[in-house]
Design a protein around this motif. Structure first.
Motif, PDB file in Angstrom:
ATOM      1  N   ARG A  70       0.687  -1.257  -0.103  1.00  0.00           N
ATOM      2  CA  ARG A  70       0.088  -0.122   0.464  1.00  0.00           C
ATOM      3  C   ARG A  70       0.839   0.844   0.263  1.00  0.00           C
ATOM      4  N   ALA A  71       1.509   1.234   0.498  1.00  0.00           N
ATOM      5  CA  ALA A  71       2.889   2.142   0.797  1.00  0.00           C
ATOM      6  C   ALA A  71       3.221   2.588  -0.042  1.00  0.00           C
ATOM      7  N   ALA A  72       4.049   1.020  -1.160  1.00  0.00           N
ATOM      8  CA  ALA A  72       4.169   1.730  -2.457  1.00  0.00           C
ATOM      9  C   ALA A  72       3.201   2.125  -3.266  1.00  0.00           C
ATOM     10  N   LEU A  73       2.343   1.727  -3.544  1.00  0.00           N
ATOM     11  CA  LEU A  73       1.376   1.439  -4.307  1.00  0.00           C
ATOM     12  C   LEU A  73       1.045   3.860  -4.157  1.00  0.00           C
ATOM     13  N   GLN A  74       1.084   4.177  -3.144  1.00  0.00           N
ATOM     14  CA  GLN A  74       0.870   5.175  -2.935  1.00  0.00           C
ATOM     15  C   GLN A  74       1.940   6.245  -3.005  1.00  0.00           C
ATOM     16  N   GLN A  75       3.373   5.729  -3.213  1.00  0.00           N
ATOM     17  CA  GLN A  75       4.450   6.525  -2.896  1.00  0.00           C
ATOM     18  C   GLN A  75       4.264   6.449  -4.999  1.00  0.00           C
ATOM     19  N   ASP A  76       4.351   5.543  -5.553  1.00  0.00           N
ATOM     20  CA  ASP A  76       3.652   5.249  -7.121  1.00  0.00           C
ATOM     21  C   ASP A  76       2.743   6.290  -7.605  1.00  0.00           C
ATOM     22  N   LEU A  77       1.865   6.460  -6.814  1.00  0.00           N
ATOM     23  CA  LEU A  77       0.649   7.596  -7.298  1.00  0.00           C
ATOM     24  C   LEU A  77       1.325   9.323  -6.951  1.00  0.00           C
ATOM     25  N   ASP A  78       1.796   9.317  -5.772  1.00  0.00           N
ATOM     26  CA  ASP A  78       1.976  10.616  -5.730  1.00  0.00           C
ATOM     27  C   ASP A  78       2.923  11.248  -6.307  1.00  0.00           C
ATOM     28  N   GLN A  79       4.702  10.031  -7.223  1.00  0.00           N
ATOM     29  CA  GLN A  79       5.008  10.444  -8.490  1.00  0.00           C
ATOM     30  C   GLN A  79       4.477  10.821  -9.030  1.00  0.00           C
ATOM     31  N   ALA A  80       3.663  10.101  -9.529  1.00  0.00           N
ATOM     32  CA  ALA A  80       2.620  10.206 -10.924  1.00  0.00           C
ATOM     33  C   ALA A  80       1.767  11.587 -10.690  1.00  0.00           C
ATOM     34  N   LYS A  81       1.299  12.049 -10.006  1.00  0.00           N
ATOM     35  CA  LYS A  81       0.467  13.356  -9.433  1.00  0.00           C
ATOM     36  C   LYS A  81       1.633  14.209  -9.470  1.00  0.00           C
ATOM     37  N   THR A  82       2.571  14.523  -8.904  1.00  0.00           N
ATOM     38  CA  THR A  82       3.946  15.391  -9.979  1.00  0.00           C
ATOM     39  C   THR A  82       4.593  15.428 -11.017  1.00  0.00           C
ATOM     40  N   ALA A  83       4.410  14.363 -10.870  1.00  0.00           N
ATOM     41  CA  ALA A  83       4.541  14.558 -13.358  1.00  0.00           C
ATOM     42  C   ALA A  83       2.865  15.172 -14.082  1.00  0.00           C
ATOM     43  N   GLN A  84       2.035  14.920 -13.412  1.00  0.00           N
ATOM     44  CA  GLN A  84       1.051  15.892 -14.155  1.00  0.00           C
ATOM     45  C   GLN A  84       0.612  17.530 -13.215  1.00  0.00           C
ATOM     46  N   MET A  85       1.338  16.869 -11.897  1.00  0.00           N
ATOM     47  CA  MET A  85       1.108  18.407 -12.183  1.00  0.00           C
ATOM     48  C   MET A  85       0.986  19.625 -12.730  1.00  0.00           C
ATOM     49  N   LYS A  86       2.893  19.659 -13.446  1.00  0.00           N
ATOM     50  CA  LYS A  86       2.907  20.326 -14.515  1.00  0.00           C
ATOM     51  C   LYS A  86       2.582  20.943 -15.890  1.00  0.00           C
ATOM     52  N   PHE A  87       1.815  19.601 -15.282  1.00  0.00           N
ATOM     53  CA  PHE A  87       0.657  19.934 -16.778  1.00  0.00           C
ATOM     54  C   PHE A  87      -0.703  20.741 -16.790  1.00  0.00           C
ATOM     55  N   HIS A  88      -0.898  20.040 -15.434  1.00  0.00           N
ATOM     56  CA  HIS A  88      -2.018  20.781 -14.762  1.00  0.00           C
ATOM     57  C   HIS A  88      -2.083  22.427 -14.743  1.00  0.00           C
ATOM     58  N   ASP A  89      -0.980  22.772 -14.072  1.00  0.00           N
ATOM     59  CA  ASP A  89      -0.287  24.114 -13.785  1.00  0.00           C
ATOM     60  C   ASP A  89      -0.100  24.361 -15.182  1.00  0.00           C
ATOM     61  N   MET A  90      -0.061  24.469 -16.601  1.00  0.00           N
ATOM     62  CA  MET A  90      -0.468  24.597 -17.734  1.00  0.00           C
ATOM     63  C   MET A  90      -1.592  24.744 -18.448  1.00  0.00           C
ATOM     64  N   ILE A  91      -2.702  24.217 -17.910  1.00  0.00           N
ATOM     65  CA  ILE A  91      -3.674  24.220 -18.421  1.00  0.00           C
ATOM     66  C   ILE A  91      -5.019  25.430 -18.428  1.00  0.00           C
ATOM     67  N   ALA A  92      -4.057  25.157 -16.205  1.00  0.00           N
ATOM     68  CA  ALA A  92      -5.042  26.172 -15.742  1.00  0.00           C
ATOM     69  C   ALA A  92      -4.564  28.072 -16.734  1.00  0.00           C
ATOM     70  N   ALA A  93      -3.026  28.074 -16.694  1.00  0.00           N
ATOM     71  CA  ALA A  93      -2.520  29.196 -16.556  1.00  0.00           C
ATOM     72  C   ALA A  93      -3.031  29.287 -18.801  1.00  0.00           C
ATOM     73  N   LYS A  94      -3.779  28.490 -19.186  1.00  0.00           N
ATOM     74  CA  LYS A  94      -3.517  29.158 -20.388  1.00  0.00           C
ATOM     75  C   LYS A  94      -5.294  28.292 -21.795  1.00  0.00           C
ATOM     76  N   THR A  95      -5.671  29.536 -22.622  1.00  0.00           N
ATOM     77  CA  THR A  95      -7.148  29.332 -22.695  1.00  0.00           C
ATOM     78  C   THR A  95      -7.318  28.084 -23.685  1.00  0.00           C
ATOM     79  N   VAL A  96      -8.573  27.132 -23.998  1.00  0.00           N
ATOM     80  CA  VAL A  96      -8.336  26.095 -24.449  1.00  0.00           C
ATOM     81  C   VAL A  96      -8.008  26.211 -25.454  1.00  0.00           C
ATOM     82  N   GLN A  97      -8.039  27.625 -26.319  1.00  0.00           N
ATOM     83  CA  GLN A  97      -7.217  27.269 -28.250  1.00  0.00           C
ATOM     84  C   GLN A  97      -6.105  27.243 -27.496  1.00  0.00           C
ATOM     85  N   GLU A  98      -5.394  27.883 -26.593  1.00  0.00           N
ATOM     86  CA  GLU A  98      -3.954  27.693 -26.493  1.00  0.00           C
ATOM     87  C   GLU A  98      -3.349  26.178 -26.344  1.00  0.00           C
TER      88      GLU A  98
END
Length: 287
Positions: A70-98
């Motif tokens: 369970r701890a190993a799975l949570q660690q993998d999920l945390d790493q995946a969320k960290t990797a996705q965060m930059k994309f989420h931040d970019m989407i939040a900052a851009k328009t749908v056209q961009e």
């Protein structure tokens, strides 16, 4: 002590077991198999010592290494969320056209939007977004409120006839059963159906054109192709939301049904709404 029985054909002793005249040969197991079996026993004991394995009443043994899947799975999920965060931040900052013009960001948004669609939108629009009676097909090019990115985003964000959102789309078709007589309703139904099909009575359809111009053209347009600004559907194509056929048109003209779509912005947030927008637009029917 009785002598052991020896099989006459093979010359091998039997185990002494006999069933219906059949005896079992006492052939020893191959040594490699025996040692492999012993090795698995040793490995199992070692595993039970090092890792959680033996169930207890309320939990299980922790093991010397104190390993937790369970701890190993949570660690993998945390790493995946960290990797996705930059994309989420970019989407939040851009328009749908961009977002739509950035290949990597668009790919991420479409994947995220597809996941959000299955959880929130599929119950009405279907898992393949093909809709159903009363629920629009999002794969075609027929849109009530517009199929460009901005229009789709507004519809998802604020919904349709959703009382809790002051910016929701509002439009209602009048109940013409209170304004027109039954003959006029039959006439206009024959005319509308005749725009894409053979009407049941050409004379009714001919008379229904004037009824349409007097009562329906203000919203649906003189060409009956609808108007995005009031959510009036295109009646000059072969796509029907509330049911097709003259009888279905008569029912809708007489006592129209009005659907309600929730406003998703408050529940899902702007980033997920943008992902949903890009995903719906990517289905092929977006303009």
């Amino acid at each position: 002590m009785s002598e052991k029985h020896v099989d006459e054909l093979s010359g091998v002793e039997t185990t002494g077991h006999e069933w219906d005249g059949i005896r079992e040969l006492n052939n020893p197991m191959p040594r490699w198999w025996v040692w492999t079996f012993y090795a698995t026993i040793v490995w199992a004991i070692g595993y039970a010592i090092l890792y959680p394995s033996i169930p207890m009443i309320a939990s299980a043994t922790k093991g010397y290494l104190n390993f937790s899947s369970r701890a190993a799975l949570q660690q993998d999920l945390d790493q995946a969320k960290t990797a996705q965060m930059k994309f989420h931040d970019m989407i939040a900052a851009k328009t749908v056209q961009e977002i739509d013009t950035d290949p990597k960001l668009r790919e991420f948004a479409v994947a995220g939007g597809a996941s959000a669609f299955k959880v929130n939108c599929a119950p009405c629009h279907g898992s393949g977004a093909s809709g159903g009676p009363g629920f629009p097909n999002l794969n075609d090019d027929d849109w009530l409120w517009g199929g460009d990115l901005d229009s789709i985003q507004k519809t998802i964000s604020h919904g349709i006839r959703f009382d809790a959102d002051p910016d929701t789309h509002l439009s209602e078709m009048p109940a013409f059963g209170e304004m027109l007589d039954k003959t006029q309703i039959r006439q206009v139904a024959a005319y509308v159906w005749g725009l894409t099909n053979a009407p049941s009575d050409p004379a009714l359809a001919s008379a229904g054109k004037q009824v349409f111009m007097d009562n329906c053209a203000a919203c649906h347009g003189e060409d009956a192709k609808g108007k995005f600004e009031v959510g009036a559907p295109n009646l000059a194509d072969a796509i029907w939301l509330k049911g097709k056929g003259e009888d279905a048109i008569i029912r809708q003209v007489t006592a129209p049904k009005h659907g309600v779509m929730p406003a998703w912005s408050a529940r899902l947030g702007d980033t997920t709404v943008k992902e949903l927008t890009v995903f719906v637009h990517s289905l092929g029917g977006g303009k």
